[in-house]
Design an enzyme around this catalytic site. Structure first.
Site, PDB file in Angstrom:
ATOM      1  CG  HIS A 261      -1.810   1.180   1.325  1.00 53.56           C
ATOM      2  ND1 HIS A 261      -3.119   1.174   0.891  1.00 53.56           N
ATOM      3  CD2 HIS A 261      -1.590   2.442   1.770  1.00 53.56           C
ATOM      4  CE1 HIS A 261      -3.660   2.357   1.074  1.00 53.56           C
ATOM      5  NE2 HIS A 261      -2.748   3.151   1.616  1.00 53.56           N
ATOM      6  CD  GLU A 262       1.623   3.732   3.682  1.00 52.61           C
ATOM      7  OE1 GLU A 262       1.952   4.795   3.114  1.00 52.61           O
ATOM      8  OE2 GLU A 262       0.521   3.576   4.256  1.00 52.61           O
ATOM      9  CG  HIS A 265       0.327   6.201  -0.694  1.00 58.75           C
ATOM     10  ND1 HIS A 265      -0.654   6.977  -1.260  1.00 58.75           N
ATOM     11  CD2 HIS A 265      -0.277   5.554   0.332  1.00 58.75           C
ATOM     12  CE1 HIS A 265      -1.805   6.802  -0.600  1.00 58.75           C
ATOM     13  NE2 HIS A 265      -1.605   5.934   0.363  1.00 58.75           N
ATOM     14  CD  GLU A 291      -5.725   5.418   0.363  1.00 57.13           C
ATOM     15  OE1 GLU A 291      -4.757   6.181   0.547  1.00 57.13           O
ATOM     16  OE2 GLU A 291      -5.914   4.391   1.044  1.00 57.13           O
TER      17      GLU A 291
HETATM   18 ZN    ZN Z   1      -3.059   5.252   1.744  1.00 55.92          ZN
END
Ligand code: ZN
Ligand code: ZN
Length: 496
Positions: A261-262, A265, A291
């Site tokens: 997830h990170e 980003h 996101e």
């Molecule tokens: Zn996030």
């Protein structure tokens, strides 16, 4: 010196100060010794004030005024003037003493929230929350809005998005999602997860995260991976985009997906065109678009069968005890659907319901249609209605998220928009790269990253979210992509 050059130099000054601030923040949330926090807060306060003063100074106002009237600017310069100008006017609209009162109240509110959450005592937090809502309404008045004060707050996180547009995305989604979840849990076959009930040493989990980030194309010469309590990604400047994650000994997948997830980003920030640096455009188009990138790597890639086809052998190298576990078992275990109380632990099917609930409540709070005193009760009711589970106490209910205590109203919808955008963008990737699944199964993730770089990342903040979505997919945001993705994937997984 031309106005444009002076303007750019001014933005560079701001950018360099913000770069130092980001590094101080990163350090604060990773390695800062306990006794260093008080003085660090003072340094951060001082630097923040310097940034704020540069961001509202009359000199910048003059540059903007002049440049806004100039019609020979490049696409980037025009976008920069638009974005910086908008922020300038919003900042200017807030009287400094009002802002200072807000900052003090917010800091008290955050402390009260921590205490209230620890003791599950909403009453203690109630007056602070009421104050935060009052402040937010005043912010909206200062910023200005046409129909709904909530629109003025949304603008901070999702430029160009309105409450009525959000409702138009929400309603069709909810009307399909709620019955689908009922059917899934009532008639579907729940995946097995028993083989993951064991202990996974943290150092090897870290090794696994490093391997997955490398496979995704994250540039370790322009970043690093560290651990923290609440994972985040932070860009301290060009060439330095840092990822943090969190590992739990008895939960292998949670740490892995947090890193992906990170990582999503971080890939976005690492892909912003170098010429945009310190121009006000060197960040994501919006919180929602940002996101969408993290969610895409975490869910559409990380929780797919193709990904596990590629990743199972790597996982088996790091954890030989799982070498005999079949690919399909990982795929199943990564996709358990379970209505739960806590947003951050929610699966990708039920997640949006958590957000809808928050969005509806906070929009009513800002418009004074419900009172803070009724909030715990309204929360329980909404949970029962949408997810069918009810928290036993407020700590697992209305007090679970930090956002409201910090006066961040209008933030939650970006989490949902991220999910919707990611499905719509991913559908487009598959249209343009029909063999994407095979690429992923072979570990060739560079095709996907290359596409995202070309269509999303490099633009930074040049386009507003709606514009960007239309540019990428030919359509405005449309929730049906997400619903189709969920229905297809989970009907098959749960053998409906
Ligand atoms: Zn996030
Ligand atoms: Zn200046």
């Amino acid at each position: 010196m031309s106005t444009l050059t002076a303007y750019k130099e001014h933005l560079q000054e701001i950018g360099k100060l913000q770069s130092s601030l980001a590094l101080l923040h990163w350090d604060q949330r990773t390695y800062l010794p306990k006794k260093g926090h008080d003085s660090r807060a003072e340094v951060i306060g001082k630097l923040s004030k310097m940034v704020f003063e540069l961001a509202i100074c009359d000199e910048l106002g003059r540059y903007l005024k002049e440049l806004e009237g100039q019609d020979d600017l490049s696409l980037e310069d025009r976008a920069s003037v638009r974005v910086v100008g908008k922020a300038y006017r919003r900042h200017k609209a807030i009287p400094p003493d009002f802002y200072e009162r807000f900052a003090i109240a917010r800091s008290r509110s955050e402390t009260a929230w921590e205490h209230a959450k620890a003791t599950s005592g909403f009453k203690h937090f109630q007056p602070h929350l009421e104050e935060m809502i009052d402040f937010s309404r005043r912010f909206a008045d200062y910023y200005g809005y046409e129909k709904n004060p909530y629109d003025a707050l949304l603008e901070e996180y999702e430029p160009g998005m309105t409450t009525s547009e959000l409702n138009a995305l929400n309603e069709p989604l909810r009307s399909k999602l709620v019955p689908f979840i009922k059917r899934l849990l009532g008639k579907g076959k729940r995946p097995q997860t028993g083989f993951l009930k064991r202990t996974f040493p943290i150092d090897r989990q870290r090794e696994l995260s490093l391997r997955v980030l490398k496979a995704m194309g994250y540039d370790f010469a322009a970043g690093r991976l560290d651990t923290t309590v609440h994972p985040f990604t932070i860009t301290t400047g060009p060439g330095d985009v840092r990822v943090t994650t969190r590992f739990t000994e008895n939960d292998l997948l949670s740490g892995l997906f947090s890193s992906m997830h990170e990582g999503g980003h971080a890939l976005y920030d690492q892909g912003i065109a170098p010429k945009l640096r310190w121009s006000g455009l060197d960040e994501g188009a919006s919180y929602g678009i940002h996101e969408s990138q993290s969610r895409m790597w975490e869910n559409m890639v990380g929780r797919s069968l193709s990904f596990w086809t590629f990743f199972q052998p790597i996982l088996a190298e790091v954890f030989p005890e799982l070498a005999k576990t079949p690919i399909e078992a990982f795929y199943q275990a990564a996709n358990v659907v379970e209505p739960s109380l806590i947003r951050v632990e929610a699966d990708e099917v039920t997640y949006n319901l958590h957000i809808m609930l928050r969005f509806e409540l906070e929009e009513k709070l800002i418009n004074g249609r419900i009172s803070v005193a009724d909030l715990p009760h309204l929360w329980q009711e909404a949970m029962e209605r949408t997810l069918g589970v009810v928290p036993e106490d407020d700590a697992h209910g209305v007090l679970q998220d930090v956002h409201w205590s910090a006066g961040m109203f209008g933030y939650f919808p970006s989490y949902m928009l991220g999910n919707l955008y990611s499905a719509q963008i991913f559908a487009q990737v598959k249209k343009e790269i029909p063999e994407l699944n095979e690429h992923i199964a072979h570990g060739e993730l560079a095709n996907l990253l290359g596409w995202l770089r070309e269509k999303v990342h490099r633009f930074g903040k040049i386009y507003e979210p709606k514009e960007l979505m239309t540019l990428i997919t030919g359509e405005e945001p449309d929730p049906s992509y997400f619903m189709r993705y969920i229905t297809n994937k989970y009907s098959q997984l749960y053998q409906l």
